[in-house]
Scaffold this motif. Structure first.
Motif, PDB file in Angstrom:
ATOM      1  N   LEU A   9       0.804  -1.225   0.000  1.00 56.54           N
ATOM      2  CA  LEU A   9       0.000   0.000   0.000  1.00 56.54           C
ATOM      3  C   LEU A   9       0.841   1.282   0.000  1.00 56.54           C
ATOM      4  N   ILE A  10       1.998   1.255   0.652  1.00 54.23           N
ATOM      5  CA  ILE A  10       2.795   2.487   0.750  1.00 54.23           C
ATOM      6  C   ILE A  10       3.170   3.038  -0.623  1.00 54.23           C
ATOM      7  N   PRO A  11       3.828   2.284  -1.509  1.00 56.04           N
ATOM      8  CA  PRO A  11       4.166   2.865  -2.816  1.00 56.04           C
ATOM      9  C   PRO A  11       2.925   3.123  -3.677  1.00 56.04           C
ATOM     10  N   ILE A  12       1.905   2.301  -3.534  1.00 58.11           N
ATOM     11  CA  ILE A  12       0.686   2.513  -4.332  1.00 58.11           C
ATOM     12  C   ILE A  12      -0.016   3.796  -3.912  1.00 58.11           C
ATOM     13  N   LEU A  13      -0.176   4.011  -2.611  1.00 61.33           N
ATOM     14  CA  LEU A  13      -0.820   5.241  -2.140  1.00 61.33           C
ATOM     15  C   LEU A  13       0.000   6.471  -2.491  1.00 61.33           C
ATOM     16  N   SER A  14       1.315   6.361  -2.430  1.00 60.47           N
ATOM     17  CA  SER A  14       2.186   7.477  -2.812  1.00 60.47           C
ATOM     18  C   SER A  14       2.025   7.805  -4.291  1.00 60.47           C
ATOM     19  N   MET A  15       1.964   6.779  -5.118  1.00 57.98           N
ATOM     20  CA  MET A  15       1.771   6.985  -6.553  1.00 57.98           C
ATOM     21  C   MET A  15       0.408   7.614  -6.825  1.00 57.98           C
ATOM     22  N   ALA A  78      10.827   4.184  -2.064  1.00 62.79           N
ATOM     23  CA  ALA A  78      11.454   4.471  -3.358  1.00 62.79           C
ATOM     24  C   ALA A  78      10.754   3.761  -4.503  1.00 62.79           C
ATOM     25  N   ILE A  79      10.013   2.705  -4.208  1.00 61.48           N
ATOM     26  CA  ILE A  79       9.282   1.999  -5.261  1.00 61.48           C
ATOM     27  C   ILE A  79       8.263   2.924  -5.914  1.00 61.48           C
ATOM     28  N   SER A  80       7.778   3.901  -5.170  1.00 57.08           N
ATOM     29  CA  SER A  80       6.804   4.840  -5.744  1.00 57.08           C
ATOM     30  C   SER A  80       7.411   5.621  -6.902  1.00 57.08           C
ATOM     31  N   TYR A  81       8.733   5.861  -6.905  1.00 57.75           N
ATOM     32  CA  TYR A  81       9.369   6.537  -8.041  1.00 57.75           C
ATOM     33  C   TYR A  81       9.154   5.751  -9.330  1.00 57.75           C
ATOM     34  N   VAL A  82       9.282   4.454  -9.226  1.00 53.14           N
ATOM     35  CA  VAL A  82       9.106   3.593 -10.397  1.00 53.14           C
ATOM     36  C   VAL A  82       7.645   3.601 -10.830  1.00 53.14           C
ATOM     37  N   LEU A  83       6.731   3.491  -9.871  1.00 50.66           N
ATOM     38  CA  LEU A  83       5.305   3.507 -10.192  1.00 50.66           C
ATOM     39  C   LEU A  83       4.891   4.835 -10.821  1.00 50.66           C
ATOM     40  N   ILE A  84       5.437   5.931 -10.306  1.00 54.13           N
ATOM     41  CA  ILE A  84       5.099   7.253 -10.849  1.00 54.13           C
ATOM     42  C   ILE A  84       5.611   7.395 -12.278  1.00 54.13           C
ATOM     43  N   LEU A  85       6.784   6.859 -12.554  1.00 53.13           N
ATOM     44  CA  LEU A  85       7.300   6.880 -13.915  1.00 53.13           C
ATOM     45  C   LEU A  85       6.347   6.126 -14.845  1.00 53.13           C
ATOM     46  N   GLY A  86       5.905   4.956 -14.412  1.00 51.76           N
ATOM     47  CA  GLY A  86       4.979   4.165 -15.224  1.00 51.76           C
ATOM     48  C   GLY A  86       3.641   4.849 -15.426  1.00 51.76           C
ATOM     49  N   LEU A 102      16.220   2.470 -16.906  1.00 49.03           N
ATOM     50  CA  LEU A 102      17.388   1.882 -16.263  1.00 49.03           C
ATOM     51  C   LEU A 102      17.470   2.331 -14.802  1.00 49.03           C
ATOM     52  N   GLY A 103      17.266   3.612 -14.575  1.00 48.43           N
ATOM     53  CA  GLY A 103      17.265   4.125 -13.206  1.00 48.43           C
ATOM     54  C   GLY A 103      16.207   3.445 -12.357  1.00 48.43           C
ATOM     55  N   SER A 104      15.048   3.184 -12.943  1.00 48.58           N
ATOM     56  CA  SER A 104      13.984   2.485 -12.222  1.00 48.58           C
ATOM     57  C   SER A 104      14.417   1.072 -11.831  1.00 48.58           C
ATOM     58  N   ALA A 105      15.078   0.395 -12.750  1.00 46.88           N
ATOM     59  CA  ALA A 105      15.569  -0.953 -12.459  1.00 46.88           C
ATOM     60  C   ALA A 105      16.596  -0.911 -11.326  1.00 46.88           C
TER      61      ALA A 105
END
Length: 125
Positions: A9-15, A78-86, A102-105
Motif C-alpha cells: 500500500l505504501i508505494p501505491i498510495l504514494s503513486m 522508493a518503489i513509488s518513483y518507479v510507479l510514478i514513472l509508469g 534503467l534508473g527504475s531498475a
C-alpha cells in the motif's frame, strides 16, 4: 488487514497521491498561489482524493514503523518513483527515455538489496 498488504500500500498510495495532485493541477485555473488558489484547490475532487491517499498512507506507514526498523522500511518508499514513472507514461503520455527505465531498475534492485540484507552477527567462542 494482513501485514503484507501494508507493504504494497505504501508505494501505491504514494503513486496515487501524485497522480491525483497532477489531475487536480490540470483542472485548476492558472493563478498565483494565495487564498483564491487555495479555495480553488479545495473545490477540486482530485485534491480531496490526493489528501485521502496521504491520510491513508500515514496510517499504514505508522503501522509499518511500529513493527519494523526505519532503515529497512524506508527504502520501500522508493518503489513509488518507479510507479510514478509508469503512471506518467501510461496516463499522461509523458515521454520516458531508456535511462529513466534503467534508473527504475536500479532503484528496484537497491530496494531489494536493502530489504534483504541481514546484519552480520559476530559470534564469540
Amino acid at each position: 488487514m494482513r501485514h503484507g498488504i501494508f507493504w504494497a500500500l505504501i508505494p501505491i498510495l504514494s503513486m496515487l497521491y501524485q497522480l491525483f495532485l497532477k489531475l487536480a493541477a490540470q483542472h485548476m485555473e492558472p493563478m498565483d498561489v494565495g487564498l483564491a488558489w487555495l479555495a480553488q484547490a479545495a473545490t477540486t475532487p482530485w485534491m480531496w482524493a490526493a489528501l485521502l491517499c496521504e491520510a491513508l498512507a500515514f496510517m499504514v506507514w505508522m503501522q509499518i514503523l511500529s513493527k519494523h526498523d526505519l532503515s529497512k522500511a524506508f527504502p520501500l518508499t522508493a518503489i513509488s518513483y518507479v510507479l510514478i514513472l509508469g503512471i506518467s507514461w501510461a496516463v499522461f503520455h509523458e515521454s520516458i527515455v531508456p535511462l529513466q527505465w534503467l534508473g527504475s531498475a536500479l532503484i528496484l534492485a537497491g530496494v531489494w538489496l536493502i530489504g534483504t540484507a541481514h546484519p552480520h552477527r559476530e559470534t564469540t567462542g
